[in-house]
Design a protein around this motif. Structure first.
Motif, PDB file in Angstrom:
ATOM      1  N   ASN A  65       0.810  -1.225   0.000  1.00 30.00           N
ATOM      2  CA  ASN A  65       0.000   0.000   0.000  1.00 30.00           C
ATOM      3  C   ASN A  65       0.841   1.272   0.000  1.00 30.00           C
ATOM      4  OD1 ASN A  65      -2.373  -1.445   0.073  1.00 30.00           O
ATOM      5  ND2 ASN A  65      -2.664  -1.223   2.264  1.00 30.00           N
ATOM      6  N   GLN A  66       2.142   1.142   0.203  1.00 31.24           N
ATOM      7  CA  GLN A  66       3.000   2.312   0.416  1.00 31.24           C
ATOM      8  C   GLN A  66       2.980   3.304  -0.742  1.00 31.24           C
ATOM      9  OE1 GLN A  66       4.655   3.986   2.591  1.00 31.24           O
ATOM     10  NE2 GLN A  66       4.672   2.592   4.320  1.00 31.24           N
ATOM     11  N   VAL A  67       3.216   2.850  -1.933  1.00 33.27           N
ATOM     12  CA  VAL A  67       3.354   3.771  -3.071  1.00 33.27           C
ATOM     13  C   VAL A  67       2.070   4.577  -3.265  1.00 33.27           C
ATOM     14  CG1 VAL A  67       3.700   3.951  -5.569  1.00 33.27           C
ATOM     15  CG2 VAL A  67       5.120   2.410  -4.216  1.00 33.27           C
ATOM     16  N   ARG A  68       0.942   3.895  -3.262  1.00 34.31           N
ATOM     17  CA  ARG A  68      -0.339   4.597  -3.455  1.00 34.31           C
ATOM     18  C   ARG A  68      -0.594   5.588  -2.323  1.00 34.31           C
ATOM     19  NH1 ARG A  68      -3.287   7.674  -5.712  1.00 34.31           N
ATOM     20  NH2 ARG A  68      -5.485   7.601  -5.270  1.00 34.31           N
ATOM     21  N   MET A  69      -0.346   5.182  -1.072  1.00 35.36           N
ATOM     22  CA  MET A  69      -0.609   6.083   0.048  1.00 35.36           C
ATOM     23  C   MET A  69       0.377   7.246   0.087  1.00 35.36           C
ATOM     24  SD  MET A  69      -3.414   5.278   1.278  1.00 35.36           S
ATOM     25  CE  MET A  69      -3.389   6.457   2.621  1.00 35.36           C
ATOM     26  N   GLN A  70       1.596   7.035  -0.357  1.00 33.23           N
ATOM     27  CA  GLN A  70       2.542   8.148  -0.468  1.00 33.23           C
ATOM     28  C   GLN A  70       1.996   9.185  -1.441  1.00 33.23           C
ATOM     29  OE1 GLN A  70       6.366   6.531  -1.533  1.00 33.23           O
ATOM     30  NE2 GLN A  70       6.536   5.399   0.384  1.00 33.23           N
ATOM     31  N   GLN A  71       1.434   8.737  -2.551  1.00 26.83           N
ATOM     32  CA  GLN A  71       0.845   9.650  -3.526  1.00 26.83           C
ATOM     33  C   GLN A  71      -0.359  10.377  -2.933  1.00 26.83           C
ATOM     34  OE1 GLN A  71      -0.037   6.880  -6.659  1.00 26.83           O
ATOM     35  NE2 GLN A  71       1.945   7.168  -7.658  1.00 26.83           N
ATOM     36  N   VAL A  72      -1.221   9.652  -2.236  1.00 27.10           N
ATOM     37  CA  VAL A  72      -2.423  10.249  -1.642  1.00 27.10           C
ATOM     38  C   VAL A  72      -2.039  11.312  -0.617  1.00 27.10           C
ATOM     39  CG1 VAL A  72      -4.388   9.780  -0.102  1.00 27.10           C
ATOM     40  CG2 VAL A  72      -3.929   8.277  -2.053  1.00 27.10           C
ATOM     41  N   VAL A  73      -1.112  10.987   0.275  1.00 27.28           N
ATOM     42  CA  VAL A  73      -0.698  11.946   1.305  1.00 27.28           C
ATOM     43  C   VAL A  73      -0.028  13.156   0.662  1.00 27.28           C
ATOM     44  CG1 VAL A  73       0.834  12.291   3.290  1.00 27.28           C
ATOM     45  CG2 VAL A  73      -0.566  10.211   3.138  1.00 27.28           C
ATOM     46  N   ALA A  74       0.851  12.931  -0.301  1.00 27.36           N
ATOM     47  CA  ALA A  74       1.538  14.045  -0.967  1.00 27.36           C
ATOM     48  C   ALA A  74       0.546  14.960  -1.682  1.00 27.36           C
ATOM     49  CB  ALA A  74       2.578  13.509  -1.950  1.00 27.36           C
ATOM     50  N   GLU A  75      -0.418  14.374  -2.392  1.00 29.77           N
ATOM     51  CA  GLU A  75      -1.421  15.184  -3.095  1.00 29.77           C
ATOM     52  C   GLU A  75      -2.248  16.013  -2.123  1.00 29.77           C
ATOM     53  OE1 GLU A  75      -3.641  12.321  -5.353  1.00 29.77           O
ATOM     54  OE2 GLU A  75      -1.975  11.972  -6.747  1.00 29.77           O
ATOM     55  N   HIS A  76      -2.634  15.411  -1.013  1.00 27.04           N
ATOM     56  CA  HIS A  76      -3.432  16.140  -0.030  1.00 27.04           C
ATOM     57  C   HIS A  76      -2.616  17.233   0.670  1.00 27.04           C
ATOM     58  CE1 HIS A  76      -6.509  13.118  -0.642  1.00 27.04           C
ATOM     59  NE2 HIS A  76      -7.330  13.881   0.062  1.00 27.04           N
ATOM     60  N   LEU A  77      -1.349  16.941   0.975  1.00 28.45           N
ATOM     61  CA  LEU A  77      -0.499  17.977   1.567  1.00 28.45           C
ATOM     62  C   LEU A  77      -0.398  19.176   0.628  1.00 28.45           C
ATOM     63  CD1 LEU A  77       2.383  15.844   3.098  1.00 28.45           C
ATOM     64  CD2 LEU A  77       0.915  17.427   4.365  1.00 28.45           C
ATOM     65  N   GLN A  78      -0.153  18.903  -0.647  1.00 29.81           N
ATOM     66  CA  GLN A  78      -0.018  20.001  -1.614  1.00 29.81           C
ATOM     67  C   GLN A  78      -1.322  20.780  -1.725  1.00 29.81           C
ATOM     68  OE1 GLN A  78       2.947  21.095  -3.306  1.00 29.81           O
ATOM     69  NE2 GLN A  78       1.467  22.768  -3.292  1.00 29.81           N
ATOM     70  N   ARG A  79      -2.437  20.090  -1.756  1.00 24.18           N
ATOM     71  CA  ARG A  79      -3.735  20.760  -1.838  1.00 24.18           C
ATOM     72  C   ARG A  79      -3.965  21.659  -0.617  1.00 24.18           C
ATOM     73  NH1 ARG A  79      -8.104  16.599  -2.092  1.00 24.18           N
ATOM     74  NH2 ARG A  79      -6.855  15.931  -3.850  1.00 24.18           N
ATOM     75  N   MET A  80      -3.625  21.178   0.565  1.00 25.54           N
ATOM     76  CA  MET A  80      -3.831  21.957   1.791  1.00 25.54           C
ATOM     77  C   MET A  80      -2.842  23.127   1.896  1.00 25.54           C
ATOM     78  SD  MET A  80      -6.414  20.671   3.270  1.00 25.54           S
ATOM     79  CE  MET A  80      -7.293  19.549   2.203  1.00 25.54           C
TER      80      MET A  80
END
Length: 95
Positions: A65-80
């Motif tokens: 799950n790491q790669v997908r969750m790294q992308q999800v967290v990074a995208e949300h951090l950038q959005r915030m």
């Protein structure tokens, strides 16, 4: 479980962490204080620690799950972060 970390340089790490935790708090279990936070995902956990000028992000998930969750967290951090451009580089933790 594997752990990956990123040290994200930003203007206001506390605000960034708070915005993201509140955003995810509508659907997930979140703990939040002035200097740290955590989000419980179905497959693992994301932890945040506020440092001066940095937000330490730690992602503990099964390897598949790491790669997908790294992308999800990074995208949300950038959005915030809004207009601020963040550099998010994940590396395996030494834990």
């Amino acid at each position: 479980m594997s752990v990956y970390e990123s040290y994200v340089s930003c203007a206001n790490p506390s605000r960034l962490m708070t915005r993201l935790c509140r955003h995810w708090g509508y659907k997930l279990t979140v703990e939040l204080s002035e200097s740290c936070g955590s989000v419980e995902f179905p497959a693992g956990r994301c932890k945040f620690i506020v440092e001066q000028g940095l937000l330490q992000v730690s992602l503990e998930m099964p390897e598949d799950n790491q790669v997908r969750m790294q992308q999800v967290v990074a995208e949300h951090l950038q959005r915030m972060a809004g207009e601020e451009t963040l550099t998010i580089e994940w590396r395996a933790s030494l834990e």
